[in-house]
Design a protein around this motif. Structure first.
Motif, PDB file in Angstrom:
ATOM      1  N   THR A 160       0.823  -1.203   0.000  1.00  0.00           N
ATOM      2  CA  THR A 160       0.000   0.000   0.000  1.00  0.00           C
ATOM      3  C   THR A 160       0.856   1.250   0.000  1.00  0.00           C
ATOM      4  O   THR A 160       2.071   1.192   0.126  1.00  0.00           O
ATOM      5  N   ALA A 161       0.221   2.371  -0.072  1.00  0.00           N
ATOM      6  CA  ALA A 161       0.780   3.650  -0.505  1.00  0.00           C
ATOM      7  C   ALA A 161       2.220   3.962  -0.114  1.00  0.00           C
ATOM      8  O   ALA A 161       3.055   4.138  -0.998  1.00  0.00           O
ATOM      9  N   PRO A 162       2.582   4.070   1.166  1.00  0.00           N
ATOM     10  CA  PRO A 162       3.929   4.560   1.464  1.00  0.00           C
ATOM     11  C   PRO A 162       5.035   3.640   0.980  1.00  0.00           C
ATOM     12  O   PRO A 162       6.068   4.105   0.481  1.00  0.00           O
ATOM     13  N   TYR A 163       4.844   2.334   1.081  1.00  0.00           N
ATOM     14  CA  TYR A 163       5.875   1.400   0.658  1.00  0.00           C
ATOM     15  C   TYR A 163       5.915   1.280  -0.868  1.00  0.00           C
ATOM     16  O   TYR A 163       6.985   1.198  -1.472  1.00  0.00           O
ATOM     17  N   THR A 164       4.750   1.300  -1.489  1.00  0.00           N
ATOM     18  CA  THR A 164       4.702   1.233  -2.952  1.00  0.00           C
ATOM     19  C   THR A 164       5.415   2.422  -3.577  1.00  0.00           C
ATOM     20  O   THR A 164       6.172   2.287  -4.546  1.00  0.00           O
ATOM     21  N   ALA A 165       5.182   3.600  -3.018  1.00  0.00           N
ATOM     22  CA  ALA A 165       5.815   4.802  -3.567  1.00  0.00           C
ATOM     23  C   ALA A 165       7.331   4.683  -3.500  1.00  0.00           C
ATOM     24  O   ALA A 165       8.043   5.046  -4.454  1.00  0.00           O
TER      25      ALA A 165
ATOM     26  N   LYS B  11       8.513   2.010  -6.086  1.00  0.00           N
ATOM     27  CA  LYS B  11       8.422   2.539  -7.450  1.00  0.00           C
ATOM     28  C   LYS B  11       9.562   3.509  -7.737  1.00  0.00           C
ATOM     29  O   LYS B  11      10.130   3.521  -8.839  1.00  0.00           O
ATOM     30  N   ARG B  12       9.886   4.326  -6.750  1.00  0.00           N
ATOM     31  CA  ARG B  12      10.974   5.298  -6.933  1.00  0.00           C
ATOM     32  C   ARG B  12      12.306   4.578  -7.138  1.00  0.00           C
ATOM     33  O   ARG B  12      13.108   4.931  -8.000  1.00  0.00           O
ATOM     34  N   LEU B  13      12.549   3.557  -6.331  1.00  0.00           N
ATOM     35  CA  LEU B  13      13.792   2.801  -6.450  1.00  0.00           C
ATOM     36  C   LEU B  13      13.872   2.057  -7.779  1.00  0.00           C
ATOM     37  O   LEU B  13      14.932   2.015  -8.428  1.00  0.00           O
ATOM     38  N   ALA B  14      12.740   1.464  -8.201  1.00  0.00           N
ATOM     39  CA  ALA B  14      12.728   0.726  -9.463  1.00  0.00           C
ATOM     40  C   ALA B  14      12.942   1.658 -10.651  1.00  0.00           C
ATOM     41  O   ALA B  14      13.699   1.345 -11.582  1.00  0.00           O
TER      42      ALA B  14
ATOM     43  N   ALA C 194      19.143  -0.623 -14.524  1.00  0.00           N
ATOM     44  CA  ALA C 194      18.184  -0.295 -15.584  1.00  0.00           C
ATOM     45  C   ALA C 194      16.852   0.086 -14.958  1.00  0.00           C
ATOM     46  O   ALA C 194      16.365  -0.607 -14.059  1.00  0.00           O
ATOM     47  N   PRO C 195      16.247   1.198 -15.398  1.00  0.00           N
ATOM     48  CA  PRO C 195      14.921   1.566 -14.886  1.00  0.00           C
ATOM     49  C   PRO C 195      13.897   0.475 -15.190  1.00  0.00           C
ATOM     50  O   PRO C 195      13.874  -0.084 -16.290  1.00  0.00           O
ATOM     51  N   LEU C 196      13.060   0.183 -14.214  1.00  0.00           N
ATOM     52  CA  LEU C 196      12.042  -0.846 -14.361  1.00  0.00           C
ATOM     53  C   LEU C 196      10.749  -0.370 -13.715  1.00  0.00           C
ATOM     54  O   LEU C 196      10.787   0.393 -12.749  1.00  0.00           O
ATOM     55  N   PRO C 197       9.607  -0.823 -14.211  1.00  0.00           N
ATOM     56  CA  PRO C 197       8.360  -0.558 -13.468  1.00  0.00           C
ATOM     57  C   PRO C 197       8.259  -1.542 -12.311  1.00  0.00           C
ATOM     58  O   PRO C 197       8.533  -2.735 -12.476  1.00  0.00           O
ATOM     59  N   PHE C 198       7.909  -1.051 -11.137  1.00  0.00           N
ATOM     60  CA  PHE C 198       7.744  -1.965 -10.014  1.00  0.00           C
ATOM     61  C   PHE C 198       6.396  -2.659 -10.114  1.00  0.00           C
ATOM     62  O   PHE C 198       5.363  -2.016 -10.266  1.00  0.00           O
ATOM     63  N   THR C 199       6.426  -3.974 -10.035  1.00  0.00           N
ATOM     64  CA  THR C 199       5.188  -4.754 -10.021  1.00  0.00           C
ATOM     65  C   THR C 199       5.299  -5.806  -8.923  1.00  0.00           C
ATOM     66  O   THR C 199       6.373  -6.359  -8.680  1.00  0.00           O
TER      67      THR C 199
ATOM     68  N   PHE D  64      20.390  -6.916  -0.694  1.00  0.00           N
ATOM     69  CA  PHE D  64      19.394  -7.390   0.264  1.00  0.00           C
ATOM     70  C   PHE D  64      17.972  -7.094  -0.212  1.00  0.00           C
ATOM     71  O   PHE D  64      17.731  -6.248  -1.063  1.00  0.00           O
ATOM     72  N   LEU D  65      17.010  -7.807   0.395  1.00  0.00           N
ATOM     73  CA  LEU D  65      15.607  -7.695  -0.004  1.00  0.00           C
ATOM     74  C   LEU D  65      15.005  -6.360   0.425  1.00  0.00           C
ATOM     75  O   LEU D  65      15.238  -5.887   1.540  1.00  0.00           O
ATOM     76  N   VAL D  66      14.209  -5.785  -0.467  1.00  0.00           N
ATOM     77  CA  VAL D  66      13.380  -4.636  -0.119  1.00  0.00           C
ATOM     78  C   VAL D  66      11.896  -4.979  -0.254  1.00  0.00           C
ATOM     79  O   VAL D  66      11.046  -4.269   0.272  1.00  0.00           O
ATOM     80  N   ALA D  67      11.600  -6.051  -0.950  1.00  0.00           N
ATOM     81  CA  ALA D  67      10.217  -6.528  -1.087  1.00  0.00           C
ATOM     82  C   ALA D  67      10.266  -8.050  -1.184  1.00  0.00           C
ATOM     83  O   ALA D  67      11.137  -8.607  -1.841  1.00  0.00           O
ATOM     84  N   THR D  68       9.346  -8.714  -0.504  1.00  0.00           N
ATOM     85  CA  THR D  68       9.390 -10.166  -0.403  1.00  0.00           C
ATOM     86  C   THR D  68       8.446 -10.838  -1.403  1.00  0.00           C
ATOM     87  O   THR D  68       7.555 -10.208  -1.965  1.00  0.00           O
ATOM     88  N   LYS D  69       8.644 -12.132  -1.578  1.00  0.00           N
ATOM     89  CA  LYS D  69       7.764 -12.907  -2.454  1.00  0.00           C
ATOM     90  C   LYS D  69       6.344 -12.987  -1.903  1.00  0.00           C
ATOM     91  O   LYS D  69       5.406 -13.280  -2.646  1.00  0.00           O
ATOM     92  N   ALA D  70       6.196 -12.726  -0.620  1.00  0.00           N
ATOM     93  CA  ALA D  70       4.869 -12.783   0.005  1.00  0.00           C
ATOM     94  C   ALA D  70       4.057 -11.520  -0.243  1.00  0.00           C
ATOM     95  O   ALA D  70       2.927 -11.408   0.217  1.00  0.00           O
ATOM     96  N   GLY D  71       4.625 -10.566  -0.971  1.00  0.00           N
ATOM     97  CA  GLY D  71       3.901  -9.335  -1.258  1.00  0.00           C
ATOM     98  C   GLY D  71       3.974  -8.315  -0.149  1.00  0.00           C
ATOM     99  O   GLY D  71       3.045  -7.520   0.038  1.00  0.00           O
ATOM    100  N   LEU D  72       5.071  -8.316   0.594  1.00  0.00           N
ATOM    101  CA  LEU D  72       5.247  -7.388   1.703  1.00  0.00           C
ATOM    102  C   LEU D  72       6.562  -6.633   1.559  1.00  0.00           C
ATOM    103  O   LEU D  72       7.533  -7.171   1.019  1.00  0.00           O
ATOM    104  N   PRO D  73       6.618  -5.397   2.049  1.00  0.00           N
ATOM    105  CA  PRO D  73       7.914  -4.716   2.128  1.00  0.00           C
ATOM    106  C   PRO D  73       8.800  -5.444   3.129  1.00  0.00           C
ATOM    107  O   PRO D  73       8.310  -5.996   4.120  1.00  0.00           O
ATOM    108  N   SER D  74      10.094  -5.478   2.870  1.00  0.00           N
ATOM    109  CA  SER D  74      11.009  -6.097   3.819  1.00  0.00           C
ATOM    110  C   SER D  74      11.109  -5.244   5.081  1.00  0.00           C
ATOM    111  O   SER D  74      10.729  -4.069   5.101  1.00  0.00           O
ATOM    112  N   TYR D  75      11.671  -5.852   6.125  1.00  0.00           N
ATOM    113  CA  TYR D  75      11.898  -5.111   7.366  1.00  0.00           C
ATOM    114  C   TYR D  75      12.724  -3.862   7.105  1.00  0.00           C
ATOM    115  O   TYR D  75      12.391  -2.773   7.579  1.00  0.00           O
TER     116      TYR D  75
END
Length: 317
Positions: free
Chosen positions: A82-87, A90-93, A136-141, A178-189
């Motif tokens: 959701t919003a704060p983590y997605t933003a 997306k910026r990093l990607a 390389a710039p990528l869209p975050f999905t 290191f991970l910033v987003a997990t396979k479970a659909g969550l932001p990393s710690y």
């Protein structure tokens, strides 16, 4: 305004070691006029225990700690990104700073064990199987089965901790990308903490020194996201068992709830924690009395050992 956060993770009950760190954090805040935020860090998926968040809040209050405003929960902003983590993602990607990774944990472990400079056995190093040759710039999905990792440069990162002093850590050598987003659909710690500290205005972070190695990762994320200035960090030593390992079930039942249930008053627990913080000798006292007497300069520089004698004293022996 200066802001700190008490940030329990509801993966289990608070024990004496957790309570000591929270007490130090709270005392520093109240002595120095920092605002205290209570943030429940409940993104650890299946490790989250039902009722543990409410129990942590009740335990902190029973010990005499307070905070400013209602508790906030990371899970309220978590899935699906959701919003704060997605933003942030997306910026990093878009800047080419992160990339998708489909490696399984077993693949990461196998590659790490075969690497010529495998690091800390308790933390698996990612050797870069999915890392593109160039940013390389990528869209975050958020795709099922796909994690995202931050491109980490090589070399030492140096930072100064207000208690532990100067530290130097090579994140690439220690853990790799290191991970910033997990396979479970969550932001990393690491990502969630950075985003939340920024948006909640956290200026002072007090926590156990088991998280000292996370600091350069979080500083790197802050830099990549354009956040700043970073908080001031205070990493205090842990409470350990007689075997030299961090306090856990193997050392007996050190949960605050368990002592409460056996009739131990909060003032007695604060008294032991106070001695462990250099405010001694041990005696029953309130959290407020501890706050008035506590000095960071008197805090032991090494870990504190929880002994059978400590347990007997708490129980009135």
């Amino acid at each position: 305004m200066a802001v700190t956060r008490l940030a329990p993770s509801p993966t289990g009950a608070l024990h004496l070691g957790n309570a000591r760190t929270f007490l130090v954090n709270w005392a520093l805040a109240r002595r120095n006029g920092w605002r205290v935020l209570l943030r429940i860090e409940d993104l650890d998926g299946p490790r989250i225990k039902a009722g543990a968040a409410a129990a942590a809040i009740e335990t902190l209050a029973w010990l005499g700690l307070d905070w400013d405003g209602p508790p906030v929960y990371q899970s309220a902003d978590a899935a699906p990104y959701t919003a704060p983590y997605t933003a942030a993602l997306k910026r990093l990607a878009a800047a080419g700073q992160i990339y998708p990774c489909r490696c399984t944990r077993s693949q990461v472990v196998a590659a790490s064990l075969s690497a010529p400079h495998a690091g800390d056995p308790h933390e698996v190093r990612y050797t870069g199987a999915c890392r593109p040759p160039q940013p390389a710039p990528l869209p975050f999905t958020a795709e099922p089965g796909t994690a995202w990792r931050l491109r980490v440069p090589g070399g030492e990162q140096v930072f100064t901790d207000r208690f532990a002093g100067e530290a130097s850590i090579d994140v690439q050598q220690a853990v790799g990308d290191f991970l910033v987003a997990t396979k479970a659909g969550l932001p990393s710690y690491q990502l969630a903490v950075v985003v939340d500290d920024c948006r909640q205005g956290v200026t002072h972070v007090v926590r156990g020194d088991d998280l000292l190695a996370s600091t350069p990762r979080q500083l790197l994320l802050m830099e990549r996201l354009g956040f700043g200035p970073p908080p001031e960090y205070f990493h205090v030593p842990l409470v350990i068992g007689p075997d030299g390992r961090r306090l856990a079930k193997r050392h007996g039942d050190s949960r605050i709830q368990a002592y409460h249930g056996r009739g131990v008053p909060a003032e007695r627990i604060i008294g032991l924690l106070a001695e462990w913080c250099g405010v001694g000798p041990r005696r029953e006292q309130t959290a407020e009395a501890f706050c008035q007497a506590f000095s960071l300069d008197a805090m032991p520089r090494g870990p504190v050992t929880f002994t059978a004698e400590d347990d007997r004293w708490l129980l009135g022996g």
